[in-house]
Design a protein around this motif. Structure first.
Motif, PDB file in Angstrom:
ATOM      1  N   TRP A 142       0.681  -1.268   0.013  1.00 61.52           N
ATOM      2  CA  TRP A 142       0.005   0.083  -0.038  1.00 61.52           C
ATOM      3  C   TRP A 142       0.928   1.175  -0.098  1.00 61.52           C
ATOM      4  O   TRP A 142       0.605   2.138  -0.599  1.00 61.52           O
ATOM      5  CB  TRP A 142      -1.154   0.239   1.434  1.00 61.52           C
ATOM      6  N   ARG A 143       1.960   1.231   0.688  1.00 67.19           N
ATOM      7  CA  ARG A 143       2.744   2.561   0.940  1.00 67.19           C
ATOM      8  C   ARG A 143       3.442   2.911  -0.206  1.00 67.19           C
ATOM      9  O   ARG A 143       3.540   4.072  -0.726  1.00 67.19           O
ATOM     10  CB  ARG A 143       3.767   2.370   2.165  1.00 67.19           C
ATOM     11  N   VAL A 144       4.075   1.747  -0.878  1.00 67.15           N
ATOM     12  CA  VAL A 144       4.715   2.007  -2.067  1.00 67.15           C
ATOM     13  C   VAL A 144       3.812   2.592  -3.140  1.00 67.15           C
ATOM     14  O   VAL A 144       4.315   3.565  -3.893  1.00 67.15           O
ATOM     15  CB  VAL A 144       5.570   0.848  -2.488  1.00 67.15           C
ATOM     16  N   THR A 145       2.695   2.056  -3.365  1.00 70.34           N
ATOM     17  CA  THR A 145       1.877   2.425  -4.401  1.00 70.34           C
ATOM     18  C   THR A 145       0.918   3.933  -3.926  1.00 70.34           C
ATOM     19  O   THR A 145       0.391   4.369  -5.124  1.00 70.34           O
ATOM     20  CB  THR A 145       0.661   1.311  -4.655  1.00 70.34           C
ATOM     21  N   GLU A 146       0.676   4.123  -2.951  1.00 70.35           N
ATOM     22  CA  GLU A 146      -0.109   5.341  -2.647  1.00 70.35           C
ATOM     23  C   GLU A 146       0.282   6.638  -3.393  1.00 70.35           C
ATOM     24  O   GLU A 146      -0.752   7.243  -3.240  1.00 70.35           O
ATOM     25  CB  GLU A 146      -0.056   5.414  -0.834  1.00 70.35           C
ATOM     26  N   PRO A 147       1.395   6.956  -3.487  1.00 67.70           N
ATOM     27  CA  PRO A 147       1.542   8.202  -4.310  1.00 67.70           C
ATOM     28  C   PRO A 147       0.676   8.345  -5.478  1.00 67.70           C
ATOM     29  O   PRO A 147       0.378   9.648  -5.970  1.00 67.70           O
ATOM     30  CB  PRO A 147       3.029   8.106  -4.548  1.00 67.70           C
ATOM     31  N   LEU A 148       0.325   7.266  -6.099  1.00 71.54           N
ATOM     32  CA  LEU A 148      -0.436   7.364  -7.368  1.00 71.54           C
ATOM     33  C   LEU A 148      -1.571   7.702  -7.166  1.00 71.54           C
ATOM     34  O   LEU A 148      -2.411   8.174  -8.003  1.00 71.54           O
ATOM     35  CB  LEU A 148      -0.121   5.924  -8.005  1.00 71.54           C
ATOM     36  N   HIS A 149      -2.220   7.531  -6.150  1.00 67.34           N
ATOM     37  CA  HIS A 149      -3.410   8.064  -5.571  1.00 67.34           C
ATOM     38  C   HIS A 149      -3.436   9.308  -4.967  1.00 67.34           C
ATOM     39  O   HIS A 149      -4.036  10.285  -5.503  1.00 67.34           O
ATOM     40  CB  HIS A 149      -4.071   6.916  -4.819  1.00 67.34           C
ATOM     41  N   PHE A 202      -3.189  17.425  -4.351  1.00 66.04           N
ATOM     42  CA  PHE A 202      -2.075  18.474  -4.754  1.00 66.04           C
ATOM     43  C   PHE A 202      -2.124  18.916  -6.032  1.00 66.04           C
ATOM     44  O   PHE A 202      -1.868  20.084  -5.926  1.00 66.04           O
ATOM     45  CB  PHE A 202      -0.732  18.010  -4.201  1.00 66.04           C
ATOM     46  N   VAL A 203      -2.484  18.183  -6.981  1.00 62.90           N
ATOM     47  CA  VAL A 203      -1.966  18.654  -8.353  1.00 62.90           C
ATOM     48  C   VAL A 203      -2.898  19.841  -8.849  1.00 62.90           C
ATOM     49  O   VAL A 203      -3.998  19.871  -8.756  1.00 62.90           O
ATOM     50  CB  VAL A 203      -2.034  17.435  -9.321  1.00 62.90           C
ATOM     51  N   PRO A 204      -2.337  20.618  -9.615  1.00 59.49           N
ATOM     52  CA  PRO A 204      -3.046  21.903 -10.296  1.00 59.49           C
ATOM     53  C   PRO A 204      -4.301  21.249 -11.030  1.00 59.49           C
ATOM     54  O   PRO A 204      -5.146  22.059 -11.371  1.00 59.49           O
ATOM     55  CB  PRO A 204      -2.174  22.637 -11.015  1.00 59.49           C
ATOM     56  N   GLU A 205      -3.967  19.988 -11.779  1.00 53.61           N
ATOM     57  CA  GLU A 205      -5.004  19.638 -12.475  1.00 53.61           C
ATOM     58  C   GLU A 205      -6.282  19.452 -11.955  1.00 53.61           C
ATOM     59  O   GLU A 205      -7.252  19.433 -12.646  1.00 53.61           O
ATOM     60  CB  GLU A 205      -4.446  18.421 -13.329  1.00 53.61           C
ATOM     61  N   ALA A 206      -6.256  19.030 -10.728  1.00 51.34           N
ATOM     62  CA  ALA A 206      -7.418  18.778 -10.030  1.00 51.34           C
ATOM     63  C   ALA A 206      -8.372  19.968  -9.607  1.00 51.34           C
ATOM     64  O   ALA A 206      -9.450  20.429  -9.881  1.00 51.34           O
ATOM     65  CB  ALA A 206      -7.151  17.868  -8.829  1.00 51.34           C
ATOM     66  N   LEU A 243      -1.014  11.923 -14.031  1.00 54.96           N
ATOM     67  CA  LEU A 243      -0.010  10.913 -14.020  1.00 54.96           C
ATOM     68  C   LEU A 243       0.547  10.792 -15.436  1.00 54.96           C
ATOM     69  O   LEU A 243       1.657  10.367 -15.507  1.00 54.96           O
ATOM     70  CB  LEU A 243      -0.881   9.786 -13.904  1.00 54.96           C
ATOM     71  N   THR A 244      -0.214  11.246 -16.451  1.00 55.11           N
ATOM     72  CA  THR A 244       0.497  11.284 -17.707  1.00 55.11           C
ATOM     73  C   THR A 244       1.692  12.393 -17.740  1.00 55.11           C
ATOM     74  O   THR A 244       2.838  12.235 -18.547  1.00 55.11           O
ATOM     75  CB  THR A 244      -0.631  11.771 -18.884  1.00 55.11           C
ATOM     76  N   ARG A 245       1.472  13.582 -17.016  1.00 55.86           N
ATOM     77  CA  ARG A 245       2.607  14.385 -17.103  1.00 55.86           C
ATOM     78  C   ARG A 245       3.759  13.909 -16.344  1.00 55.86           C
ATOM     79  O   ARG A 245       4.881  14.170 -16.511  1.00 55.86           O
ATOM     80  CB  ARG A 245       2.137  15.650 -16.130  1.00 55.86           C
ATOM     81  N   ALA A 246       3.458  13.082 -15.298  1.00 57.75           N
ATOM     82  CA  ALA A 246       4.535  12.520 -14.471  1.00 57.75           C
ATOM     83  C   ALA A 246       5.326  11.543 -15.090  1.00 57.75           C
ATOM     84  O   ALA A 246       6.578  11.165 -15.065  1.00 57.75           O
ATOM     85  CB  ALA A 246       4.058  11.963 -12.990  1.00 57.75           C
ATOM     86  N   LEU A 247       4.195  10.576 -15.579  1.00 59.30           N
ATOM     87  CA  LEU A 247       4.746   9.146 -16.137  1.00 59.30           C
ATOM     88  C   LEU A 247       5.169   9.104 -17.681  1.00 59.30           C
ATOM     89  O   LEU A 247       5.929   8.067 -18.063  1.00 59.30           O
ATOM     90  CB  LEU A 247       3.896   8.109 -15.775  1.00 59.30           C
ATOM     91  N   GLY A 248       4.684  10.138 -18.348  1.00 64.85           N
ATOM     92  CA  GLY A 248       4.720  10.050 -19.766  1.00 64.85           C
ATOM     93  C   GLY A 248       4.310   8.523 -20.535  1.00 64.85           C
ATOM     94  O   GLY A 248       3.298   8.036 -20.253  1.00 64.85           O
ATOM     95  N   ASP A 249       5.262   8.053 -21.280  1.00 70.06           N
ATOM     96  CA  ASP A 249       5.018   6.673 -22.080  1.00 70.06           C
ATOM     97  C   ASP A 249       4.526   5.440 -21.094  1.00 70.06           C
ATOM     98  O   ASP A 249       3.933   4.592 -21.377  1.00 70.06           O
ATOM     99  CB  ASP A 249       5.997   6.315 -23.003  1.00 70.06           C
ATOM    100  N   VAL A 302       6.893  11.744  -7.448  1.00 73.12           N
ATOM    101  CA  VAL A 302       7.480  12.444  -6.265  1.00 73.12           C
ATOM    102  C   VAL A 302       8.341  13.508  -7.243  1.00 73.12           C
ATOM    103  O   VAL A 302       8.340  14.699  -6.829  1.00 73.12           O
ATOM    104  CB  VAL A 302       7.967  11.613  -5.285  1.00 73.12           C
ATOM    105  N   ALA A 303       9.256  12.875  -8.127  1.00 77.14           N
ATOM    106  CA  ALA A 303      10.115  13.659  -8.696  1.00 77.14           C
ATOM    107  C   ALA A 303       9.593  14.721  -9.437  1.00 77.14           C
ATOM    108  O   ALA A 303      10.096  15.886  -9.632  1.00 77.14           O
ATOM    109  CB  ALA A 303      11.002  12.718  -9.553  1.00 77.14           C
ATOM    110  N   ALA A 304       8.289  14.449  -9.909  1.00 73.57           N
ATOM    111  CA  ALA A 304       7.467  15.634 -10.951  1.00 73.57           C
ATOM    112  C   ALA A 304       7.004  16.649  -9.733  1.00 73.57           C
ATOM    113  O   ALA A 304       6.166  17.690 -10.644  1.00 73.57           O
ATOM    114  CB  ALA A 304       6.729  14.583 -11.594  1.00 73.57           C
ATOM    115  N   GLY A 305       6.951  16.428  -8.562  1.00 73.11           N
ATOM    116  CA  GLY A 305       6.351  17.401  -7.803  1.00 73.11           C
ATOM    117  C   GLY A 305       4.874  17.334  -7.575  1.00 73.11           C
ATOM    118  O   GLY A 305       4.285  18.252  -6.942  1.00 73.11           O
TER     119      GLY A 305
END
Length: 300
Positions: A24-31, A36-40, A111-117, A285-288
């Motif tokens: 859970w902890r490793v995957t949680e940043p994806l949710h 926080f994101v401006p997209e939301a 997620l597209t902004r952070a993860l790309g392809d 995380v790296a993408a802020g």
């Protein structure tokens, strides 16, 4: 403090709780990035929801056009005054369906902004399948988990990265409802739980008080109640031995209550999910995307 996390009458956990916590902890940043994101924020604002109204409406939308009482109860640690400023007024501007659509769209864009392809890669497809299996299997354990049950009933999106996001959202609320149950059993109010969290030194008092909408006076009153119970000590409150024991019990109970959702994966499946999502979460995380400076103000 007596350890009642695994009394004799309770069945042993099907999985080692630490394994579940890791997945859970490793995957949680994806949710978690959705808060926080401006997209939301931008998409909620387009619906007429400014500031905290977007947060409360988007997370509560799965429950329908509810007022503040169910949100205060299920979100647990927010000031009722803060919630009341957002709901039910949000539903005079938009609908739960529109907010849910905006939230999912925002998750996809961020997620597209952070993860790309990576969102179209085989690792994403496999991770989405594993997380969805866990999320769907957890519906067999929905009793007493209202916020989870509402999210678990939502239709599934089609794209793998959105499936992964929604699955982790469901799993997060499953764990969260269990955590609330543990806090209630420990005899803590939402504000008192926040004060204990701050006393652990893990999160600054200023952030917890501001983000949850509690006044200095309310916070100080809770500090004195917990001091009277022997759970905190010192001029700058820190956990006492009893406070640390209670926190450890709460975390152990939360881990245990979360295990049913992951039983279908087994230890190997949990480890595989973590291995697949670790680089994705690091990219988020790296993408802020988890920058707390992007959190909305409580004044909204």
């Amino acid at each position: 403090m007596t350890d009642v996390a695994t009394p004799d009458w309770q069945l042993p956990a099907a999985l080692e709780p630490a394994v579940v916590r890791h997945a859970w902890r490793v995957t949680e940043p994806l949710h978690g990035m959705i808060y926080f994101v401006p997209e939301a924020h931008e998409r909620y604002a387009a619906l007429g929801l400014m500031g905290r109204a977007g947060y409360f409406a988007s997370r509560a939308a799965a429950l329908g056009p509810v007022g503040p009482a169910p949100v205060v109860a299920t979100f647990f640690n927010f000031s009722p005054d803060l919630v009341t400023r957002a709901l039910p007024a949000a539903w005079e501007r938009t609908t739960p369906a529109a907010v849910l659509a905006a939230r999912l769209e925002a998750a996809g864009a961020a997620l597209t902004r952070a993860l790309g392809d990576t969102i179209r890669g085989p690792e994403m497809i496999e991770a989405a399948e594993l997380a969805r299996r866990a999320a769907e299997s957890s519906t067999a354990h929905s009793e007493g988990r209202p916020l989870f049950a509402a999210h678990a009933a939502l239709p599934w999106p089609e794209q793998p990265h959105l499936i992964l996001w929604q699955a982790q959202t469901v799993l997060r609320e499953f764990r969260g409802d269990g955590h609330v149950a543990a806090l209630v059993l420990a005899g803590l109010s939402g504000l008192e739980a926040l004060v204990l969290h701050a006393a652990s030194g893990e999160v600054p008092v200023s952030f917890l008080r501001r983000s949850r909408g509690w006044s200095e006076e309310q916070w100080a009153d809770a500090v004195e109640r917990l001091r009277g119970r022997g759970l905190i000590e010192g001029d700058e409150p820190v956990l006492s031995d009893s406070g640390r024991a209670q926190r450890e019990w709460i975390e152990a109970a939360t881990d245990r209550l979360a295990t049913p959702a992951y039983t279908v994966l087994g230890a190997d499946g949990c480890a595989r999910l973590a291995a697949l999502t670790r680089p994705m979460s690091r990219a988020v995380v790296a993408a802020g995307l988890l920058n707390v400076d992007n959190a909305v103000s409580t004044s909204g």
